[in-house]
Design an enzyme around this catalytic site. Structure first.
Site, PDB file in Angstrom:
ATOM      1  CE  LYS A  80      -3.951   1.818   2.666  1.00  0.00           C
ATOM      2  NZ  LYS A  80      -4.788   1.592   3.839  1.00  0.00           N
ATOM      3  CB  SER A 155      -8.173   3.262   2.655  1.00  0.00           C
ATOM      4  OG  SER A 155      -7.356   2.710   3.668  1.00  0.00           O
ATOM      5  CB  SER A 179      -8.320   0.359   5.515  1.00  0.00           C
ATOM      6  OG  SER A 179      -9.124   1.498   5.369  1.00  0.00           O
TER       7      SER A 179
HETATM    8  N1  GLN Z   1     -13.292   3.808   6.286  1.00  0.00           N
HETATM    9  C1  GLN Z   1     -12.612   4.184   7.479  1.00  0.00           C
HETATM   10  C2  GLN Z   1     -12.170   5.621   7.405  1.00  0.00           C
HETATM   11  O1  GLN Z   1     -12.370   6.223   6.389  1.00  0.00           O
HETATM   12  C3  GLN Z   1     -11.457   3.263   7.750  1.00  0.00           C
HETATM   13  C4  GLN Z   1     -10.280   3.559   6.922  1.00  0.00           C
HETATM   14  C5  GLN Z   1      -9.078   2.762   7.315  1.00  0.00           C
HETATM   15  O2  GLN Z   1      -9.165   1.734   7.978  1.00  0.00           O
HETATM   16  N2  GLN Z   1      -7.933   3.284   6.943  1.00  0.00           N
HETATM   17  O3  GLN Z   1     -11.646   6.148   8.341  1.00  0.00           O
END
Ligand code: GLN
Length: 492
Positions: A80, A155, A179
């Site tokens: 990532k 994400s 994510s």
């Molecule tokens: N969807 C969640 C957020 O936008 C989790 C994102 C993540 O785990 N990085 O904060």
């Protein structure tokens, strides 16, 4: 033999037996990236030359007999693009870091390299990991390899899509509120969020430091265990890294083979299933998963997580608050992009941040700054941290009577591209099943459990006590084996 189809475990055996070389394996991935990624958009950066050079070195080391000592020697992985890679652009999918090249590797990246891995590239994400669909990337969207009209989740959508499309053998993602698990679920692959503190965050660009964890996204449970063995461990460079022994996670699989899951208890949070908006296919898949675990001897009990209704609200105060503090460093002075049209420093800050950050990141910085501001701190941030403590207590109480807690990963299969972009609240609510795990610091896995009526994968979430990844992997592996899903990967 289609080299791109192999798991880490299979590729490792093939390399050791010299059935193919690491150069062959890496080239198979690069060819697939060339063929498929123009459309899917899983990668931000592909490090062709670096990967080919590392593969050549790996082949020399394999012929020197080093393969048995190095668990990932010659294996192509993707990262990532929130993880610092020395000499390779690390953008966080943000215009503000478009040309940022770190001078050091994140601890996990060094660990992967020390284990012999070949990094093929950096994958797309929601900008600074803020999102659930990868549509918030500052560069381009990523499509779900199962159906390109749908999002891959987020994400870590780029990592999950890259593994599902077999453009790398496995990948790393990060998980702050879901994510790793949610994109793994939406792309039909396996993802683990380890216990907070299990994996060093040094060199991970921070989103919400008290919630972020790095973890594997892989084709199967065995490969996740193999990657965890490499990336876990105490790191003096991260003060939140736990000084606790790293077990051999693959032992969990051996344990399943000898003992099965008999005697284990799984809790089902009653508040989770009474939630509105659960897709019927997800519900059916979850009920079927319960039966499979029961057939393996797992006893199901009902547990209660009374704070469930407040979890999303508390998370969306805490995570943006931490983000507003963490992202203050991107000011046009120290890193990346600077707007040069300004004629004084305040104006330069304003213009740099307005042009460099996307809409969702700006929304989080503004809400986070507000929640932390004098006069509001206690009403918002203070209250949210008290809810967080209660969520943690809820889980601790629930785990007094069970070894695992199970739930769907997300309320629906992957939604359509564009479907939720204009509605942040709906997007936030999709995190309901995953974010409490982060608030309580617990480990969680997403394992593929079904395919929806419109042909999209659905995952099962299994959570365990802090530092009990062994139970997670044992149950996940047992589940995966007895389910035996036929359609494991998209036909591309
Ligand atoms: N969807 C969640 C957020 O936008 C989790 C994102 C993540 O785990 N990085 O904060």
């Amino acid at each position: 033999m289609d080299l791109h189809e192999l798991t880490i475990e299979q590729a490792k055996k093939g390399l050791e037996k010299k059935e193919f070389s690491s150069v062959d394996l890496v080239n198979a991935m690069l060819d697939r990236i060339d063929r498929l990624d123009g459309d899917i958009g899983a990668f931000i950066t592909v490090d062709r030359d670096g990967a080919q050079n590392r593969a050549k070195e790996a082949d020399i080391r394999i012929s020197n007999g080093e393969a048995s000592k190095l668990p990932l020697l010659g294996i192509p992985l993707a990262l990532k693009d929130l993880l610092c890679t020395k000499g390779v652009k690390t953008t966080c999918a943000s215009k503000i870091l478009e040309n940022f090249v770190p001078q050091y590797d994140a601890t996990v990246v060094s660990m992967l390299k020390d284990a012999g891995a070949v990094i093929v590239g950096k994958t797309n994400l929601d900008e600074f990991a803020m999102g659930s669909s990868t549509e918030n990337s500052g560069f381009h969207i990523t499509k779900n390899p199962w159906n390109k009209e749908h999002v891959p989740g987020g994400s870590s959508g780029g990592s999950a899509a890259a593994v599902a499309a077999r453009m790398c053998t496995a990948a790393l993602g990060t998980d702050t509120g879901g994510s790793i698990r949610q994109p793994a679920s939406h792309c039909g692959v396996v993802g683990i969020k380890p216990t907070y503190g299990r994996v060093s965050r040094y060199g991970l660009v921070s989103y919400a430091s008290s919630l972020d964890q790095i973890g594997p996204i892989t084709k199967d449970v065995t490969d996740s265990a193999i990657l965890l063995n490499v990336i876990c461990g105490h790191d003096p460079l991260d003060s939140t890294s736990a000084n606790i022994e790293t077990p051999d996670f693959t032992q969990a699989i051996t344990k399943f083979k000898t003992d099965g899951l008999k005697g284990m208890k799984a809790g089902i949070p009653k508040e989770f299933l009474s939630l509105k908006g659960l897709d019927p296919d997800v519900e059916a898949a979850f009920n079927n998963s319960k039966k499979i675990l029961q057939n393996l001897g797992v006893e199901m009990i009902e547990v209660s997580l009374p704070q469930t209704d407040y979890a999303v609200a508390a998370y969306y105060v805490i995570a943006p608050s931490e983000a507003s503090s963490n992202l203050a460093r991107f000011d046009g002075v120290r890193y990346g992009f600077r707007d040069r049209s300004a004629d004084n420093i305040i104006d330069m800050y304003k213009k740099t941040k307005s042009k460099g950050f996307g809409a969702e990141v700006q929304r989080r910085i503004i809400t986070g700054t507000y929640a932390l501001s004098a006069g509001y701190y206690d009403a918002y941030y203070g209250r949210a941290t008290r809810v967080r403590a209660m969520i943690r207590d809820d889980f601790d109480r629930a785990f007094e009577s069970c070894d695992l807690i199970i739930s769907p990963v997300a309320p629906t299969p992957a939604f359509k591209i564009g479907e939720n972009v204009d509605d942040p609240l709906t997007m936030y609510l999709t995190d309901i099943f995953t974010l409490s795990t982060n608030m309580a610091g617990l480990p969680g896995i997403s394992v593929p459990c079904s395919i929806s009526s419109n042909g999209l994968p659905i995952g099962l979430q299994i959570m365990a006590k802090r530092f009990d990844e062994i139970s997670l992997i044992k149950a996940g592996y047992g589940f995966e084996q007895s389910l035996g899903l036929k359609e494991r990967f998209p036909n591309i």
